[in-house]
Write an enzyme that holds these catalytic residues in place. Structure first.
Site, mmCIF file in Angstrom:
data_model
loop_
_atom_site.group_PDB
_atom_site.id
_atom_site.type_symbol
_atom_site.label_atom_id
_atom_site.label_comp_id
_atom_site.label_asym_id
_atom_site.label_seq_id
_atom_site.Cartn_x
_atom_site.Cartn_y
_atom_site.Cartn_z
ATOM 1 N N HIS A 211 -1.385 2.229 15.895
ATOM 2 C CA HIS A 211 -0.039 2.813 15.031
ATOM 3 C C HIS A 211 1.086 2.537 15.920
ATOM 4 O O HIS A 211 2.128 3.471 15.743
ATOM 5 C CB HIS A 211 -0.239 4.119 14.634
ATOM 6 C CG HIS A 211 -1.088 4.386 13.498
ATOM 7 N ND1 HIS A 211 -2.641 4.404 13.693
ATOM 8 C CD2 HIS A 211 -1.104 4.114 12.164
ATOM 9 C CE1 HIS A 211 -3.119 4.253 12.459
ATOM 10 N NE2 HIS A 211 -2.242 4.146 11.552
ATOM 11 N N GLU B 134 1.045 -1.072 -0.109
ATOM 12 C CA GLU B 134 0.196 0.004 -0.111
ATOM 13 C C GLU B 134 0.818 1.160 -0.268
ATOM 14 O O GLU B 134 1.710 1.466 0.702
ATOM 15 C CB GLU B 134 -0.856 -0.065 1.319
ATOM 16 C CG GLU B 134 -1.786 -1.218 1.230
ATOM 17 C CD GLU B 134 -2.292 -1.780 2.663
ATOM 18 O OE1 GLU B 134 -1.925 -0.925 3.599
ATOM 19 O OE2 GLU B 134 -2.595 -2.736 2.807
ATOM 20 N N GLN C 266 2.364 -1.907 5.779
ATOM 21 C CA GLN C 266 2.384 -0.706 5.912
ATOM 22 C C GLN C 266 2.859 -0.463 7.357
ATOM 23 O O GLN C 266 3.702 0.399 7.488
ATOM 24 C CB GLN C 266 1.251 0.362 5.381
ATOM 25 C CG GLN C 266 1.531 1.688 5.231
ATOM 26 C CD GLN C 266 0.373 2.397 4.457
ATOM 27 O OE1 GLN C 266 -0.842 2.535 5.106
ATOM 28 N NE2 GLN C 266 0.811 2.737 3.333
ATOM 29 N N ASP D 111 1.214 -2.871 13.035
ATOM 30 C CA ASP D 111 0.096 -3.303 13.728
ATOM 31 C C ASP D 111 -0.747 -4.231 12.768
ATOM 32 O O ASP D 111 -1.617 -4.814 12.932
ATOM 33 C CB ASP D 111 -0.808 -2.215 13.903
ATOM 34 C CG ASP D 111 0.064 -1.182 14.736
ATOM 35 O OD1 ASP D 111 -0.244 -1.091 16.152
ATOM 36 O OD2 ASP D 111 1.065 -0.706 14.515
ATOM 37 N N TYR D 112 -0.393 -3.984 11.475
ATOM 38 C CA TYR D 112 -1.194 -4.457 10.220
ATOM 39 C C TYR D 112 -0.902 -5.827 9.670
ATOM 40 O O TYR D 112 -1.515 -6.518 8.867
ATOM 41 C CB TYR D 112 -1.719 -3.666 9.025
ATOM 42 C CG TYR D 112 -2.249 -2.207 9.712
ATOM 43 C CD1 TYR D 112 -3.324 -2.454 10.788
ATOM 44 C CD2 TYR D 112 -1.718 -1.077 9.385
ATOM 45 C CE1 TYR D 112 -3.741 -0.949 11.178
ATOM 46 C CE2 TYR D 112 -2.135 0.229 10.015
ATOM 47 C CZ TYR D 112 -3.409 -0.020 10.853
ATOM 48 O OH TYR D 112 -3.833 1.333 11.647
ATOM 49 N N GLU E 163 -3.851 -7.136 2.981
ATOM 50 C CA GLU E 163 -2.625 -7.764 3.726
ATOM 51 C C GLU E 163 -2.121 -9.010 3.503
ATOM 52 O O GLU E 163 -1.059 -9.213 3.135
ATOM 53 C CB GLU E 163 -2.238 -7.272 5.127
ATOM 54 C CG GLU E 163 -2.107 -5.782 5.643
ATOM 55 C CD GLU E 163 -3.295 -4.836 5.377
ATOM 56 O OE1 GLU E 163 -4.598 -5.408 5.269
ATOM 57 O OE2 GLU E 163 -3.090 -3.559 5.328
#
Ligand SMILES: Cc1ncc(C[n+]2csc(CCOP(=O)(O)OP(=O)(O)O)c2C)c(N)n1
Ligand SMILES: [Mg+2]
Length: 803
Positions: free
Chosen positions: A592, A494, A547, A550-551, A525
């Protein structure tokens, strides 16, 4: 026993008949394997069976369209296809069912996976690529439903890259990108998010992917009405159909018992996908499960009589049989004779597989029995040892567990005796474990000379007037060098393309290297990782960008289930040296600034986990990884892109070694172990501690998996006699992992003069803003006080209580 995939040349009616009968034989052989396989489980010779009965005929049609270089990414129903492409014999089918640990007998996984999980070998015994364009390929199956989908996307995308990107050596991997990636999935598994995510992404990317849905209306006991809107997956996917104005899919629908129509459909699907690089869906309807879902249950519990009768009538093998008779290809009598012969062939194959499985174990048992016998004769406790021996002798199907259990227990009866028989048995057990254990545990990591820990360090070097630049510039310059040096390297994620990632580490590189090598992706993801896995399995060097750390959670399942297990579950015959790039720690807010490192470490053994403290270290890791053949996750420090670093003059060449810690400050009073963004706080706290006369040593772990291969941390503790691990994960997370390594593996407990400590974040997610960070994660004051407290306990006079 293969299907003839040459459907293009002119053939005589006799050849035509032979080919059809050959296909029918294949279908019957596969069915017979399923029937006998179920019996083997029910009689206790195998543990679990899941078979491809009821799905034979479409798989034969598919195999005719499958060419050398193509890849399959499917699931446990595809045994007939594997037989049809010549990659699964009857004996191998049963070897998988029994769990034979010899790769020669059980090439799918050497007994690591339950039967029905298929693989071909992309690597030779030294871990080097075979020529994948000269063989039919199957990526290694996994059990989680729809888990085959993300990788399918990458397998297809690789063809697009090979067709359109210049300068890559394609010898082993592609012929002008003509390869199709073929997926299969059960109807019920299309309910998974991974399915929809992949379907959408393949439509966007326009890659040569053909996905077949084997629709038998059920997912174990759950009917389509609970699974799929309108109970019809191709109906609801109609919006993906391409038209004059829009790119999209070709969607076919065909009944799974209709042999000629299936052949025609698969030929058409292959043609459009291979030539035009169009994704295709084939919805194969009206399939059945003659024996129900698996050996764990019976489908009579949840299918009514009407459904069961329908399944009998529309069984694809029965329908093909009738078609053969109706078209005068063979008579009923001829087919009966043929079927009888096949039954015998399958029985023979099964017997041979059983013998191959049990023979070595029987001979290992003989050795053990012999030693137990001798031990019994020499020991006053002989009667007990004899009992162990007799029990082992009487076992009809002894397993290695039984052999070891008996021999290890026998040692307890002679624990205070001394005899040569005892020593012989002790040695035998030790040797036995040493030789047998690898059958179950080897190949988590590369065993080739390209293993990442074999790549030696190359230090960054600097001009005398080297500039201070933002950390992200070091990264960007290094990525530039990487794309220049490795034509097969590519990065995607992304915002990774047009703007050059959210922190500008790829600034200007899309313009320079093109949209296929430096690309934006959708927000997806799991399939970003899948894209990377598939491409890496076909010889490319993808860098998949997630990105924020956390993701990674969205992709963690596929990292854990697929990427981390790939090398292990194929016993080293497939690899995906995918680099996952992400950034994390200490920004703002709950999503984040997470640092779920403990969870990650636990879930992705098989993938290296690297936590560089600055961008030079990170760049060095990328350079090391590209020289290796292993997957890794690199977590860059989110708050480090604008911090100044010196620009090395050997960009693209310096390498950060894996599994090597770095002592960033020397001191005598205590060893502080940390990594990533927290390390800077530890360094600041150290300066402040110095002022009050406490001199700490700081070690940057850098590489969590592998961890401190040289055991340098314990060497520091020998000097300081005290240790504290500091990180921003929750308590019991990565800090506990580190402490376990140091205490249990490096045996540091014996050098400690005070309690080993961890200082971690609060158990909740980090709150927003600067104060949120301060009250959620260890601050310099927290670190200062935690260290001071230990020194206070040691010497209250020198270090009076602070508060
Ligand atoms: C993520 C996940 N959830 C549940 C299971 C257990 N499970 C295995 S197969 C299956 C049903 C799959 O049905 P379908 O996709 O229609 O394939 P079929 O077996 O009917 O060919 C389920 C629920 C699993 N393997 N993975
Ligand atoms: Mg189903």
């Amino acid at each position: 026993m293969k299907t003839n995939s040459n459907t293009k040349t002119e053939i005589t009616f006799e050849d035509f008949k032979t080919e059809i009968l050959n296909d029918y034989k294949l279908a019957v052989t596969s069915r017979e394997c399923s029937l006998l396989g179920r019996r083997e489980v029910l009689t206790g010779k195998a543990k679990f069976g899941i078979f491809g009965d009821g799905k034979e005929i479409p798989q034969i049609a598919w195999a005719k369209a499958f060419e050398n270089g193509d890849f399959r990414s499917g699931y446990y129903r595809d045994q007939t296809f594997m037989m049809a492409i010549g990659e699964l014999t009857i004996q191998q089918f049963f070897a998988g069912l029994y769990g034979n640990t010899d790769l020669k007998d059980e090439p799918m996984s050497a007994g690591r996976q339950m039967g029905g999980h298929f693989t071909t070998h992309s690597l030779d015994e030294n871990g080097h690529w075979k020529n994948l364009t000269q063989q039919k390929n199957s990526s290694a199956d996994i059990s989680p439903t729809a888990g085959q989908m993300p990788r399918l996307l990458g397998l297809a995308q690789a063809s697009k890259i090979y067709r359109n990107v210049e300068g890559i050596d394609t010898t082993n991997f592609s012929k002008e990108g003509n390869e199709i990636a073929w997926g299969t999935i059960g109807n019920a598994s299309t309910s998974e998010g991974l399915f929809f995510e992949t379907i959408n992404a393949a439509g966007v990317l326009q890659v040569p992917m053909v996905i077949s849905v084997w629709d038998d209306e059920y997912g174990i006991s759950v009917h389509a009405r609970h699974q799929t809107t309108k109970e019809n997956i191709s109906e609801i996917l109609k919006g993906f159909q391409r038209d004059k104005n829009n790119k999209g899919y070709e969607i076919f629908r065909v009944n799974g018992w209709n042999y000629p129509e299936l052949i025609d459909t698969y030929q058409r699907a292959a043609q459009v996908s291979r030539k035009e690089h169009i994704p295709v869906m084939i919805h194969v309807q009206e399939l059945t499960q003659p024996q129900g879902h698996s050996t764990s249950g019976s489908h009579e519990r949840y299918k009514n009589q009407e459904r069961l009768d329908w399944e009998t009538e529309y069984d694809c093998n029965t329908q093909m049989r009738q078609w053969v008779i109706d078209n005068n290809i063979a008579t009923d009598d001829e087919l009966i004779a043929l079927e009888r012969e096949i039954k015998k062939t399958v029985r023979d194959g099964k017997k041979a597989a059983w013998n191959a499985f049990i023979k070595p174990i029987i001979s290992e048992r003989s050795e053990a029995l012999n030693l137990l016998d001798k031990l019994a004769s020499s020991s006053p406790n002989g009667v007990f040892i004899k009992k162990l021996k007799n029990d082992l002798t009487e076992m009809e199907v002894p397993l290695r567990r039984d052999i070891l259990s008996a021999t290890r227990k026998a040692l307890r009866y002679v624990v205070s005796e001394e005899s040569s028989e005892k020593i012989t048995l002790q040695n035998w057990i030790n040797n036995y474990i040493e030789t047998i254990q690898p059958k179950y545990s080897s190949h988590l990591h590369s065993t080739s000379n390209l293993n990442a820990i074999n790549q030696s360090e190359v230090l960054p070097t600097y001009d005398s007037d080297s500039q201070d630049v933002d950390g992200r510039v070091v990264l960007r310059e290094n990525f530039d060098a990487i794309f220049n040096n490795y034509p097969e390297a590519l990065i995607f994620g992304e915002d990774a393309g047009y703007i050059g990632d959210v922190n500008q580490g790829l600034e200007g590189l899309q313009e320079k290297y093109g949209e296929l090598r430096v690309s934006d992706t959708g927000i997806r993801e799991a399939t970003i990782i899948g894209q990377g896995i598939g491409m890496a399995m076909r010889g490319l060097r993808p860098i998949a960008e997630i990105q924020y750390l956390d993701y990674v959670m969205y992709a963690l399942q596929i990292m854990s289930d697929d990427l981390a297990t790939l090398h292990y579950r194929t016993k080293g015959r497939q690899k995906a040296p995918l680099i996952i790039r992400t950034r994390g720690h200490r920004l703002e807010g709950i999503w984040h600034s997470g640092s779920q490192m403990g969870g990650i470490l636990n879930l992705i053994r098989g993938i290296h986990v690297l936590v560089p403290r600055n961008m030079t270290k990170a760049a060095g890791f990328y350079n090391t990884l590209l020289e290796s053949d292993e997957p890794a996750l690199v977590v860059e420090c989110l708050n480090g892109y604008r911090l100044k670093e010196k620009l090395p003059n050997n960009i693209g060449e310096f390498r950060t070694p894996l599994g090597i810690v770095e002592t960033v400050r020397e001191g005598d009073d205590m060893t502080l172990v940390s990594y990533g963004s927290t390390l800077r706080l530890v360094e600041q706290a150290a300066k402040e501690l110095q002022v009050v006369g406490i001199d700490v040593e700081i070690i940057d772990v850098q590489s969590l998996l592998p961890f401190d291969l040289n055991h340098d941390i314990v060497k520091s503790i020998v000097k300081t006699n005290r240790v504290m691990v500091i990180d921003e994960d929750v308590e019991g997370g990565a800090s506990a992992y580190i402490l376990n390594e140091v205490l249990n593996k490096q045996n540091a407990f014996q050098y400690l003069d005070s309690q080993p400590k961890t200082l971690a974040a609060k158990s909740h997610r980090p709150a927003y803003g600067t104060d949120g960070d301060y009250f959620s994660k260890p601050s310099t004051e927290d670190i200062f006080e935690a260290v001071y407290e230990i020194m206070h306990e040691l010497s209250p006079a020198d270090f009076p209580r602070l508060r």
